[in-house]
Every structure is written in structure tokens, then in C-alpha cells.
Scaffold this active site. Structure first.
Site, PDB file in Angstrom:
ATOM      1  N   GLY A  77     -35.567   4.394 -20.112  1.00 59.97           N
ATOM      2  CA  GLY A  77     -36.253   4.171 -21.389  1.00 59.97           C
ATOM      3  C   GLY A  77     -35.361   4.465 -22.573  1.00 59.97           C
ATOM      4  O   GLY A  77     -34.202   4.071 -22.597  1.00 59.97           O
ATOM      5  N   ILE A 141     -21.763  16.773 -15.546  1.00 60.42           N
ATOM      6  CA  ILE A 141     -21.009  17.533 -14.543  1.00 60.42           C
ATOM      7  C   ILE A 141     -19.730  16.790 -14.164  1.00 60.42           C
ATOM      8  O   ILE A 141     -18.809  17.369 -13.618  1.00 60.42           O
ATOM      9  CB  ILE A 141     -21.828  17.849 -13.261  1.00 60.42           C
ATOM     10  N   ASP A 142     -19.687  15.475 -14.456  1.00 63.15           N
ATOM     11  CA  ASP A 142     -18.526  14.674 -14.047  1.00 63.15           C
ATOM     12  C   ASP A 142     -17.275  14.950 -14.880  1.00 63.15           C
ATOM     13  O   ASP A 142     -16.175  14.595 -14.480  1.00 63.15           O
ATOM     14  CB  ASP A 142     -18.851  13.183 -14.144  1.00 63.15           C
ATOM     15  N   MET A 184     -20.238  14.646  -6.219  1.00 64.29           N
ATOM     16  CA  MET A 184     -20.520  13.709  -7.304  1.00 64.29           C
ATOM     17  C   MET A 184     -19.242  13.342  -8.057  1.00 64.29           C
ATOM     18  O   MET A 184     -18.199  13.968  -7.873  1.00 64.29           O
ATOM     19  CB  MET A 184     -21.577  14.276  -8.240  1.00 64.29           C
ATOM     20  N   GLY A 185     -19.356  12.352  -8.883  1.00 63.19           N
ATOM     21  CA  GLY A 185     -18.205  11.836  -9.639  1.00 63.19           C
ATOM     22  C   GLY A 185     -18.306  10.330  -9.633  1.00 63.19           C
ATOM     23  O   GLY A 185     -17.806   9.672  -8.723  1.00 63.19           O
ATOM     24  N   ARG A 186     -19.037   9.804 -10.612  1.00 64.06           N
ATOM     25  CA  ARG A 186     -19.341   8.361 -10.656  1.00 64.06           C
ATOM     26  C   ARG A 186     -18.070   7.528 -10.850  1.00 64.06           C
ATOM     27  O   ARG A 186     -17.795   6.616 -10.085  1.00 64.06           O
ATOM     28  CB  ARG A 186     -20.336   8.121 -11.800  1.00 64.06           C
ATOM     29  N   ARG A 282     -17.917  14.654  11.025  1.00 57.37           N
ATOM     30  CA  ARG A 282     -19.254  14.898  10.462  1.00 57.37           C
ATOM     31  C   ARG A 282     -19.216  14.713   8.948  1.00 57.37           C
ATOM     32  O   ARG A 282     -18.180  14.914   8.323  1.00 57.37           O
ATOM     33  CB  ARG A 282     -19.729  16.316  10.798  1.00 57.37           C
TER      34      ARG A 282
HETATM   35  O1  F6P Z   1     -23.287  11.477 -14.401  1.00 56.51           O
HETATM   36  C1  F6P Z   1     -23.550  12.608 -13.663  1.00 56.51           C
HETATM   37  C2  F6P Z   1     -24.107  12.248 -12.311  1.00 56.51           C
HETATM   38  O2  F6P Z   1     -24.359  13.483 -11.709  1.00 56.51           O
HETATM   39  C3  F6P Z   1     -23.216  11.340 -11.462  1.00 56.51           C
HETATM   40  O3  F6P Z   1     -22.197  12.018 -10.841  1.00 56.51           O
HETATM   41  C4  F6P Z   1     -24.228  10.755 -10.523  1.00 56.51           C
HETATM   42  O4  F6P Z   1     -23.791   9.529 -10.008  1.00 56.51           O
HETATM   43  C5  F6P Z   1     -25.398  10.563 -11.410  1.00 56.51           C
HETATM   44  O5  F6P Z   1     -25.334  11.558 -12.389  1.00 56.51           O
HETATM   45  C6  F6P Z   1     -26.696  10.621 -10.676  1.00 56.51           C
HETATM   46  O6  F6P Z   1     -27.723  10.442 -11.577  1.00 56.51           O
HETATM   47  P1  F6P Z   1     -29.247  10.412 -11.162  1.00 56.51           P
HETATM   48  O7  F6P Z   1     -29.676  11.790 -10.850  1.00 56.51           O
HETATM   49  O8  F6P Z   1     -29.936   9.864 -12.340  1.00 56.51           O
HETATM   50  O9  F6P Z   1     -29.359   9.492  -9.994  1.00 56.51           O
END
Ligand code: F6P
Length: 364
Positions: A77, A141-142, A184-186, A282
Site C-alpha cells: 500500500g 538489515i541488508d 537474508m540479503g536481497r 543439509r
Molecule cells: O530488505 C530486508 C529484507 O529482510 C530482505 O533481506 C528480505 O528479502 C526482505 O526484507 C523480506 O521482506 P518480507 O518480510 O516483506 O518478505
């Protein structure tokens, strides 16, 4: 009376509450400044009745250490793409930005502090272009925003990922297994790189460096002697899989535009099996555990610095800026500059060289 509205937008991150508290505490030292909080990013202004709460020292007491955000957040939104249900039950979006600015004027709100990542920054810039007084506080966090050395929440995520590597080491060593930890790490591999170094991993796979599966296999095999040994691989969720694509799924949530990442660790396991790896592999997907819970001390301090600095910019009327940490200072960066390019890991950077010096393979 001056009225400043605070809100949190995008994915949550440890330290958001510490920023909110810092803004309220700093503003309370001034005469004639009132802080209000908007629930669920900008959506609270657009709801009927509006969801706005007065924030004073009594309702921010004790939130310094709390994860999440007392104001709620969303990455769906917003004023430019507000979801509206059609008569047939389907959804569409509507630009309500002008209406929102009018509502803010009616509520006597002089300015907004928007705490968010790159998506929130783009919204702030577009609202500022329409004349709204906005200041941004960077959050993710990225750690992928270029104009600040660090965003709060990042070090907490690195700590959680590192503790996970530590735990996987003991079980991997006991069972002579290969463990893949997906963090994480987009677009940026900062969490993976830092936790791989801090946890003593063997392989680190990040979006910025493409890998060759044979090189990873070689590294894994070098960690075993007569079947005994173990290997830890840290992979960022945004790393490209063997077909050059990111792994994940489209979300079914209304208004959620992001591709929902997750599963590249499993894809890597399949690739290793196809490449003939003989050890037991694993996979652990850390996911949102990296975003939850208490911020570590470093992130609390940074969040407090950002909150106080953002409030002081608002007091001065220095709108259209994002606060940023550039060692050793906290500075104001204009929105256009803050939006320029993402902060990605460079393959010849000091940290990558440190990792290579420790024998960590990037699979290249
Ligand atoms: O941008 C921070 C982040 O934690 C990314 O690392 C991750 O891909 C994304 O947010 C996940 O977001 P959501 O919780 O909206 O799916």
C-alpha cells in the site's frame, strides 16, 4: 504547537523502537513540539477513522530494547498505491497522495519522520516533491543503502547469523556434514560475508559474485580427509542460482510487490548432488529470525543517534534529507543523493580480500 508525525515503513528491523523513543525524548526537551505516531506506515493517515497516536515519554518507556515496531509497519500500500477492492472482489491500487497531504494539513502536522528502507525513501522523495516536509531515517538489515556506512539492525542480523554458524559448526563436525546456511540479503551479500568471516565458514556465496559449482565442490572436498571433516557454506538469499535467476516465489499478499526470496540454499544442495558431491548436505534457512528480537548494543546506539539527529533536522526545518552515518559523524544527505545507487559488496574490497585471506571460497 508544532506537530511532527513519526512512522515506520517496509520490513521491520531491530532498533526501530529505539529510533521512535529517541525522537520522542529529543522533542520533549523543546517547548511546543508534539510527536504523533502513524500506525502501519502512511496507511494510518488514510484510514477512516485515522489511526494516529500521541507519543510522549510515558508511552515510549521501556521500548529501547524491544524488537519490531510499536507503530506497526507494512511494505504494502502506501499513499501512491493504496489497495482498493473492486466490486467483483479483485484488487486495484489508487494514488491517494494528494488526499493524504490534505489530511496531514487538516491534522496540523508540520512534518513527517519516515523510518524505512529504499522503498520508503522513494515514497518520501515523491511526497517531498509534492511539498510535504519529510525527513528519512534509514533502516534495513541488508545494509544496502549507499549514503550511510551502516543501517541499524544490520549488526544484530550479523550477530544472529554468526551465532547460527557457530551452532551449525558443532553439529556439522559431529556428523561430518556439509551445512548450507541461507541468510537474508536481497541484493547485497553483507550479512553473508560478515557472518561467514565471524563464524569461520568455508564458503560464502553472495549476489555480487557468481560461482562455479566445481570450485565449491573442490573447496568442500578439501575440508575432508578419509571421509572425516565438515564444511560450512553461507549463502545470501539473493544469490543467483545456476540458471542465473533468483530463487523464490511471488507472494499472494495483496499489494506486496517484492519477489519473495527463499530457497537458493536448497537449489545449491541439488546442484551439489548433481555435481556428484559424496558428503551429506543439509540446509538451514534462517529467514525472519534475523529480523526479530532485541537489537544488540551497537544497533541501539546507532538508532538513538539517528533518532536524535532526525528530530534535530526537523526542529531546524531541514526537510528533504535522510540522516546517515559517515564515520565519525551523523550527517544529513539530500533524498536524491541517498537514492543514488545501492551499497553492494565489491569483489576487490577489503572485506572480500580478508575473507579470501582466511581461505573462504566465493566459488569463483
Ligand atoms: O530488505 C530486508 C529484507 O529482510 C530482505 O533481506 C528480505 O528479502 C526482505 O526484507 C523480506 O521482506 P518480507 O518480510 O516483506 O518478505
Amino acid at each position: 504547537m508544532n506537530r511532527l508525525m513519526v512512522l515506520t515503513g517496509g520490513g521491520d528491523c531491530p532498533g526501530l523502537n529505539a529510533v521512535i523513543r529517541a525522537i520522542v525524548k529529543r522533542a520533549s526537551q523543546e517547548k511546543d513540539w508534539e510527536i504523533v505516531g502513524c500506525i502501519e506506515s502512511f496507511n494510518g493517515v488514510l484510514k477512516d477513522p485515522a489511526e494516529i497516536v500521541i507519543l510522549d515519554e510515558s508511552n515510549v518507556a521501556g521500548i529501547l530494547v524491544k524488537g519490531g515496531t510499536i507503530l506497526g509497519t507494512t511494505n504494502k500500500g502506501g499513499p501512491f498505491a493504496y489497495p482498493v477492492r473492486n466490486n467483483d472482489g479483485s484488487w486495484t491500487t489508487m494514488d491517494r497522495s494528494d488526499e493524504m497531504i490534505r489530511r496531514l494539513q487538516y491534522m496540523g502536522i508540520n512534518g513527517v519522520i519516515n523510518i524505512g528502507g529504499d522503498g520508503s525513501l522513494r515514497i518520501s522523495k515523491a511526497l517531498a516533491d509534492k511539498g510535504l516536509n519529510v525527513i528519512n531515517v534509514p533502516k534495513t538489515i541488508d545494509n544496502d543503502l549507499s549514503s550511510t556506512d551502516y543501517t541499524f539492525g544490520f549488526q544484530t542480523a550479523v550477530q544472529i547469523a554468526t551465532e547460527s554458524v557457530d551452532k551449525l559448526v558443532t553439529t556439522a563436525a559431529s556428523h561430518n556434514r556439509v551445512f548450507i546456511l541461507e541468510v537474508m540479503g536481497r541484493d547485497a551479500g553483507w550479512i553473508a560475508l560478515n557472518s561467514a568471516i565471524a563464524g569461520g565458514a568455508d564458503v560464502c556465496i553472495i549476489p555480487e559474485i557468481s560461482y562455479d559449482i566445481e570450485k565449491i565442490k573442490e573447496k568442500i572436498n578439501s575440508r575432508y580427509k578419509k571421509g572425516r571433516g565438515f564444511c560450512i557454506i553461507v549463502i545470501a538469499e539473493g544469490a543467483l542460482s545456476h540458471d542465473g535467476k533468483k530463487v523464490g516465489a511471488k507472494s499472494s499478499e495483496v499489494g506486496y510487490e517484492n519477489f519473495m526470496l527463499g530457497g537458493v540454499g536448497w537449489a545449491l544442495k541439488q546442484e551439489l548432488i548433481a555435481a556428484g558431491i559424496e558428503h551429506d548436505v543439509r540446509v538451514t534457512l534462517l529467514g525472519h529470525l534475523q529480523r526479530g528480537g532485541t537489537p544488540i548494543a551497537y544497533d541501539r546506539v546507532l538508532a538513538c543517534e539517528f533518532g536524535v539527529a532526525a528530530c534535530e533536522l526537523a526542529l531546524k526545518g531541514a526537510w528533504g534529507n535522510m540522516v546517515a552515518y559517515r564515520h565519525p559523524d551523523v550527517i544529513a544527505v539530500p533524498f536524491e543523493e541517498a537514492l543514488r545507487e545501492p551499497h553492494l559488496v565489491e569483489r576487490d574490497s577489503r572485506l572480500v580480500r580478508t575473507a579470501r585471506g582466511l581461505g573462504i571460497s566465493f566459488g569463483d
